[in-house]
Design a protein around this motif. Structure first.
Motif, PDB file in Angstrom:
ATOM      1  N   LYS A 149       0.833  -1.208   0.000  1.00 17.07           N
ATOM      2  CA  LYS A 149       0.000   0.000   0.000  1.00 17.07           C
ATOM      3  C   LYS A 149       0.867   1.258   0.000  1.00 17.07           C
ATOM      4  CE  LYS A 149      -3.989   2.139   1.959  1.00 17.07           C
ATOM      5  NZ  LYS A 149      -5.162   2.028   2.783  1.00 17.07           N
ATOM      6  N   ALA A 150       1.946   1.237   0.763  1.00 13.18           N
ATOM      7  CA  ALA A 150       2.847   2.401   0.814  1.00 13.18           C
ATOM      8  C   ALA A 150       3.479   2.654  -0.561  1.00 13.18           C
ATOM      9  CB  ALA A 150       3.928   2.171   1.872  1.00 13.18           C
ATOM     10  N   MET A 151       3.871   1.589  -1.237  1.00 14.54           N
ATOM     11  CA  MET A 151       4.459   1.738  -2.580  1.00 14.54           C
ATOM     12  C   MET A 151       3.417   2.294  -3.550  1.00 14.54           C
ATOM     13  SD  MET A 151       7.682   0.732  -2.723  1.00 14.54           S
ATOM     14  CE  MET A 151       8.091   0.092  -4.349  1.00 14.54           C
ATOM     15  N   LYS A 152       2.219   1.750  -3.462  1.00  9.43           N
ATOM     16  CA  LYS A 152       1.146   2.192  -4.373  1.00  9.43           C
ATOM     17  C   LYS A 152       0.830   3.671  -4.138  1.00  9.43           C
ATOM     18  CE  LYS A 152      -3.086   1.176  -3.588  1.00  9.43           C
ATOM     19  NZ  LYS A 152      -4.271   0.382  -3.267  1.00  9.43           N
ATOM     20  N   CYS A 153       0.707   4.051  -2.863  1.00  9.35           N
ATOM     21  CA  CYS A 153       0.380   5.451  -2.571  1.00  9.35           C
ATOM     22  C   CYS A 153       1.486   6.386  -3.055  1.00  9.35           C
ATOM     23  CB  CYS A 153       0.163   5.652  -1.075  1.00  9.35           C
ATOM     24  SG  CYS A 153      -1.373   4.931  -0.517  1.00  9.35           S
ATOM     25  N   ALA A 154       2.746   5.952  -2.934  1.00  8.23           N
ATOM     26  CA  ALA A 154       3.856   6.805  -3.375  1.00  8.23           C
ATOM     27  C   ALA A 154       3.824   7.020  -4.890  1.00  8.23           C
ATOM     28  CB  ALA A 154       5.194   6.195  -2.947  1.00  8.23           C
ATOM     29  N   MET A 155       3.382   5.993  -5.633  1.00  9.27           N
ATOM     30  CA  MET A 155       3.490   6.060  -7.104  1.00  9.27           C
ATOM     31  C   MET A 155       2.213   6.493  -7.810  1.00  9.27           C
ATOM     32  SD  MET A 155       5.776   2.749  -8.160  1.00  9.27           S
ATOM     33  CE  MET A 155       4.880   1.536  -7.249  1.00  9.27           C
ATOM     34  N   TYR A 156       1.055   6.111  -7.292  1.00  2.73           N
ATOM     35  CA  TYR A 156      -0.196   6.347  -8.015  1.00  2.73           C
ATOM     36  C   TYR A 156      -0.686   7.785  -7.820  1.00  2.73           C
ATOM     37  CZ  TYR A 156      -1.245   1.425  -9.187  1.00  2.73           C
ATOM     38  OH  TYR A 156      -1.238   0.165  -9.706  1.00  2.73           O
ATOM     39  N   GLY A 157      -1.547   8.222  -8.749  1.00  2.00           N
ATOM     40  CA  GLY A 157      -2.109   9.566  -8.641  1.00  2.00           C
ATOM     41  C   GLY A 157      -0.972  10.573  -8.682  1.00  2.00           C
ATOM     42  N   ARG A 158      -1.010  11.515  -7.763  1.00  2.00           N
ATOM     43  CA  ARG A 158       0.100  12.457  -7.674  1.00  2.00           C
ATOM     44  C   ARG A 158       1.182  11.800  -6.823  1.00  2.00           C
ATOM     45  NH1 ARG A 158      -0.129  18.699  -5.716  1.00  2.00           N
ATOM     46  NH2 ARG A 158       0.569  19.420  -7.726  1.00  2.00           N
ATOM     47  N   PRO A 159       2.357  11.530  -7.385  1.00  2.32           N
ATOM     48  CA  PRO A 159       3.369  10.805  -6.607  1.00  2.32           C
ATOM     49  C   PRO A 159       3.789  11.591  -5.366  1.00  2.32           C
ATOM     50  CG  PRO A 159       3.982  10.947  -8.932  1.00  2.32           C
ATOM     51  CD  PRO A 159       2.813  11.850  -8.737  1.00  2.32           C
ATOM     52  N   GLY A 160       4.288  10.898  -4.371  1.00  2.00           N
ATOM     53  CA  GLY A 160       4.699  11.567  -3.132  1.00  2.00           C
ATOM     54  C   GLY A 160       5.295  10.587  -2.150  1.00  2.00           C
ATOM     55  N   ALA A 161       5.172  10.931  -0.863  1.00  2.00           N
ATOM     56  CA  ALA A 161       5.899  10.200   0.174  1.00  2.00           C
ATOM     57  C   ALA A 161       5.002   9.234   0.937  1.00  2.00           C
ATOM     58  CB  ALA A 161       6.508  11.199   1.149  1.00  2.00           C
ATOM     59  N   SER A 162       5.589   8.109   1.359  1.00  2.63           N
ATOM     60  CA  SER A 162       4.926   7.161   2.259  1.00  2.63           C
ATOM     61  C   SER A 162       5.863   6.881   3.427  1.00  2.63           C
ATOM     62  CB  SER A 162       4.653   5.826   1.546  1.00  2.63           C
ATOM     63  OG  SER A 162       3.617   5.962   0.619  1.00  2.63           O
ATOM     64  N   TYR A 163       5.259   6.599   4.582  1.00  5.17           N
ATOM     65  CA  TYR A 163       6.063   6.236   5.757  1.00  5.17           C
ATOM     66  C   TYR A 163       5.532   4.962   6.393  1.00  5.17           C
ATOM     67  CZ  TYR A 163       7.968   6.023  10.418  1.00  5.17           C
ATOM     68  OH  TYR A 163       8.585   5.569  11.548  1.00  5.17           O
ATOM     69  N   LEU A 164       6.423   4.049   6.728  1.00  4.10           N
ATOM     70  CA  LEU A 164       6.052   2.850   7.487  1.00  4.10           C
ATOM     71  C   LEU A 164       6.867   2.788   8.768  1.00  4.10           C
ATOM     72  CD1 LEU A 164       5.695   0.000   4.839  1.00  4.10           C
ATOM     73  CD2 LEU A 164       3.875   1.306   5.983  1.00  4.10           C
ATOM     74  N   ASP A 165       6.162   2.557   9.857  1.00  3.45           N
ATOM     75  CA  ASP A 165       6.764   2.554  11.191  1.00  3.45           C
ATOM     76  C   ASP A 165       6.901   1.107  11.677  1.00  3.45           C
ATOM     77  OD1 ASP A 165       7.407   4.504  13.408  1.00  3.45           O
ATOM     78  OD2 ASP A 165       6.009   3.179  14.473  1.00  3.45           O
ATOM     79  N   LEU A 166       8.116   0.701  12.004  1.00  6.51           N
ATOM     80  CA  LEU A 166       8.330  -0.688  12.432  1.00  6.51           C
ATOM     81  C   LEU A 166       8.970  -0.721  13.814  1.00  6.51           C
ATOM     82  CD1 LEU A 166       7.577  -3.047  10.467  1.00  6.51           C
ATOM     83  CD2 LEU A 166       8.165  -1.021   9.175  1.00  6.51           C
ATOM     84  N   PRO A 167       8.175  -1.022  14.850  1.00 10.09           N
ATOM     85  CA  PRO A 167       8.752  -1.129  16.192  1.00 10.09           C
ATOM     86  C   PRO A 167       9.804  -2.235  16.231  1.00 10.09           C
ATOM     87  CG  PRO A 167       6.343  -1.123  16.280  1.00 10.09           C
ATOM     88  CD  PRO A 167       6.724  -1.245  14.834  1.00 10.09           C
ATOM     89  N   GLY A 168      10.805  -2.037  17.113  1.00  8.43           N
ATOM     90  CA  GLY A 168      11.841  -3.054  17.276  1.00  8.43           C
ATOM     91  C   GLY A 168      11.227  -4.409  17.580  1.00  8.43           C
ATOM     92  N   SER A 169      10.147  -4.398  18.380  1.00  7.60           N
ATOM     93  CA  SER A 169       9.515  -5.667  18.752  1.00  7.60           C
ATOM     94  C   SER A 169       8.887  -6.365  17.539  1.00  7.60           C
ATOM     95  CB  SER A 169       8.454  -5.413  19.837  1.00  7.60           C
ATOM     96  OG  SER A 169       7.658  -4.293  19.490  1.00  7.60           O
ATOM     97  N   THR A 170       8.422  -5.590  16.572  1.00 10.85           N
ATOM     98  CA  THR A 170       7.859  -6.191  15.356  1.00 10.85           C
ATOM     99  C   THR A 170       8.982  -6.758  14.480  1.00 10.85           C
ATOM    100  OG1 THR A 170       6.073  -4.564  15.422  1.00 10.85           O
ATOM    101  CG2 THR A 170       6.375  -5.740  13.343  1.00 10.85           C
ATOM    102  N   LEU A 171      10.093  -5.998  14.390  1.00 10.74           N
ATOM    103  CA  LEU A 171      11.192  -6.451  13.526  1.00 10.74           C
ATOM    104  C   LEU A 171      11.836  -7.730  14.060  1.00 10.74           C
ATOM    105  CD1 LEU A 171      12.823  -2.993  12.706  1.00 10.74           C
ATOM    106  CD2 LEU A 171      11.571  -4.472  11.116  1.00 10.74           C
ATOM    107  N   SER A 172      11.961  -7.818  15.393  1.00 10.82           N
ATOM    108  CA  SER A 172      12.629  -8.995  15.949  1.00 10.82           C
ATOM    109  C   SER A 172      11.650 -10.115  16.287  1.00 10.82           C
ATOM    110  CB  SER A 172      13.430  -8.608  17.194  1.00 10.82           C
ATOM    111  OG  SER A 172      12.536  -8.082  18.165  1.00 10.82           O
TER     112      SER A 172
END
Ligand code: TPP
Length: 543
Positions: A149-172
């Motif tokens: 979804k973040a990739m799609k939002c960055a590219m589709y329509g008017r292109p722009g920025a996306s942010y994804l937040d990954l807590p350390g607990s999620t990554l590990s």
């Protein structure tokens, strides 16, 4: 692709990297620390090209420049708290330029939220002002969905920025691999035509216009509409004006390019085509909405040929002004007296640089005057401070351009023309440039200040016996700084130039050295100015 960790389990880091690979991410820029070191390592193992930068802002600029050059976001990987906050300027710049970028921020462990966790910060909220999409995947198995979804939002329509937040607990954290479903790669951008009725209306309007002008923006470059814009302009005979990064969609030396009479053209034009925004300052008569490639094709079919032969009064008026302006800058460029002025430096750079190089530029006078004298022949070959007027973008953009050129256009040179103030914002990225052996030529046009500075004698006199913080003009930087000596800490030698022959020798030598960076410091008159502008309305505040 990435291997499972142990038995049937996979951790959040590898789910994330798998998703990025799956979505076609090729380049990642970042500054690592807790909790994203493992993400950068896993990304490299998965074949994503990782560039470690010296500041997150520059990393974000580099990632969005990749977005502009390839149409697919580069990823910017940062740590929690201050690391993420340093990207905000980059996010805002990407939104403003309409360039796709995906920032991925590590964040503090979820079970410590609100308890003063290490580098705890409201990251999703902080980014949401400057992003099209800002979210934290709630569980490991939802990471692929949010990456898609973040990739799609960055590219589709008017292109722009996306942010994804990954807590350390999620990554590990770990989940059973079978519970993770990868999302299909985001399909190419859907495109649309403009309404056929409005296209006919626009064609009629153009046929009746007295002073039409095609404004070619960087959206045309991003949308790869160069052929369609070319055909429209050639068929109609319309004058065109490139915006700074629209330069090169059609070659700057095209006979219908009216850039030397930019102010007059903008001031007097009665019909604009290819404008990026509708009804913003003036209500337009017809607004065509659709993919630029498609709409230019539609318009080209609808308009009669040779609408504006070169002897029409509008053309004569524009040409007369263009000639006069070219004469003024040629006269300034012929003045080789020392210290040098901007026009002489850029005139000679134009003679020396290959016509297919990518020019990155920032500064005030340096960028504005450079834009008029350094010509572009190809689309997406000029990257500058852009819509947001951001200083500090140059070295990040140059790094991204050099990587892109290495992978897609070997041998193409990247020339980064910086004001001395502009260079300072991200100057430590020179280490990044040397570390990755990127053959970027950085040219600093050094006037000892922001817009203008002082010479050494005046500077000393002003500070003599005074409190320096009261006496030193806010626009001043230290006079005669040998920025080229920065290269010494990378065991290299830079170039210090005061005259045109010295500049010529330095640029030619730098061009011969195809496999290493170069830094050229060109001293100019601290009081050198732009030529006087006839129309101040372009820069005057409307308030
Ligand atoms: N900070 C940011 C991030 N962006 C800005 N545009 C500014 C400050 C204000 N600003 C505009 S141009 C400029 C600054 C600080 C620098 C101009 O000096 P220089 O780069 O040396 O170029 P010159 O005009 O001297 O050629």
């Amino acid at each position: 692709t990435v291997k499972e960790m142990s038995g049937e389990e996979i951790d959040g880091t590898h789910v994330l990297v798998d998703a990025l690979v799956n979505q076609g991410v090729e380049y990642m820029f970042g500054v690592v620390g807790i909790p994203v070191i493992e993400v950068a390592v896993a990304a490299q193992q998965a074949g994503i090209k990782y560039v470690g930068m010296r500041n997150e802002q520059a990393a974000c600029y580099a990632a969005q420049a990749i977005g502009y050059l390839t149409g697919k976001p580069g990823v910017c990987l940062v740590v929690s708290g201050p690391g993420l906050l340093h990207t905000i300027g980059g996010l805002a710049n990407a939104q403003s330029n309409c360039w796709p970028v995906l920032v991925i921020g590590g964040s503090s462990d979820e079970d410590q939220e609100g308890m003063g966790a290490f580098q705890e910060c409201p990251q999703v909220q902080s980014c949401s002002l400057y992003c099209k999409y800002s979210a934290r995947p709630p569980r490991i198995d939802t990471i692929p969905y949010h990456v898609a979804k973040a990739m799609k939002c960055a590219m589709y329509g008017r292109p722009g920025a996306s942010y994804l937040d990954l807590p350390g607990s999620t990554l590990s954290g770990r989940v059973e691999e079978s519970t993770v479903v990868q999302f299909p790669r985001c399909p190419p951008l859907p495109v649309s035509l403009a309404s056929p009725d409005l296209v006919s209306e626009a064609a009629t309007l153009l046929a009746g216009a007295q002073r039409p002008l095609v404004v070619v923006g960087k959206g045309a470059a991003y949308g790869r509409a160069e052929e369609e814009v070319y055909r429209l302009v050639e068929k109609t005979g319309l004058p065109f004006l490139p915006t700074p990064m629209g330069k090169g969609v059609l070659p700057d030396d095209h006979p219908q390019c009216i850039a030397p009479a930019r102010s007059r053209a903008l001031l007097e034009a009665d019909v604009d085509a290819c404008a990026e925004e509708f009804h913003n300052s003036v209500t337009g008569s017809v607004a065509l909405l659709g993919d630029l490639k498609m709409v230019c094709g539609q318009l080209e079919k609808a308009v009669p040929g040779s609408l504006f032969p070169s002897h029409s009064p509008w053309w004569s008026r524009l040409k007369e002004k263009a000639q006069a302006n070219i004469q003024i800058s040629t006269k300034l460029a012929e003045d080789t007296s020392l210290p040098l002025n901007y026009y002489t430096v850029f005139h000679h750079l134009q003679q020396l640089l290959p016509s297919d190089c990518i020019i990155v530029s920032e500064g005030a006078n340096t960028m504005d005057i450079g834009r008029t004298l350094l010509l572009n022949k190809y689309p997406r070959h000029r990257l500058d401070a852009g819509t947001f007027g951001t200083m500090g973008v140059g070295l990040g953009y140059a790094i991204a351009s050099a990587l892109w050129a290495r992978d897609h256009a070997p041998g193409k040179r990247i020339v980064c023309v910086e004001g001395d103030s502009a260079f300072g914002f991200s100057g430590m990225e020179m280490e990044t440039i040397y570390r990755y052996k990127l053959p970027i030529i950085v040219i600093i046009v050094n006037n000892n200040g922001i817009y203008a500075g002082l010479d050494e004698r005046m500077f000393e006199e002003i500070q003599e016996g005074m409190d320096a913080t009261i006496a030193t003009p806010p626009t001043s930087l230290l006079p005669n700084v040998h920025y080229e000596r920065i290269t010494a800490v990378f065991n290299d030698t830079g170039y210090y130039c005061k005259s045109i022959p010295e500049l010529q020798e330095a640029v030619n030598q730098a061009l011969r050295e195809k496999h290493k960076p170069s830094l050229i410091n060109v001293m100019i008159n601290p009081m050198a100015q732009r030529k006087t502008q006839d129309f101040d309305w372009l820069t005057r505040s409307k308030l």
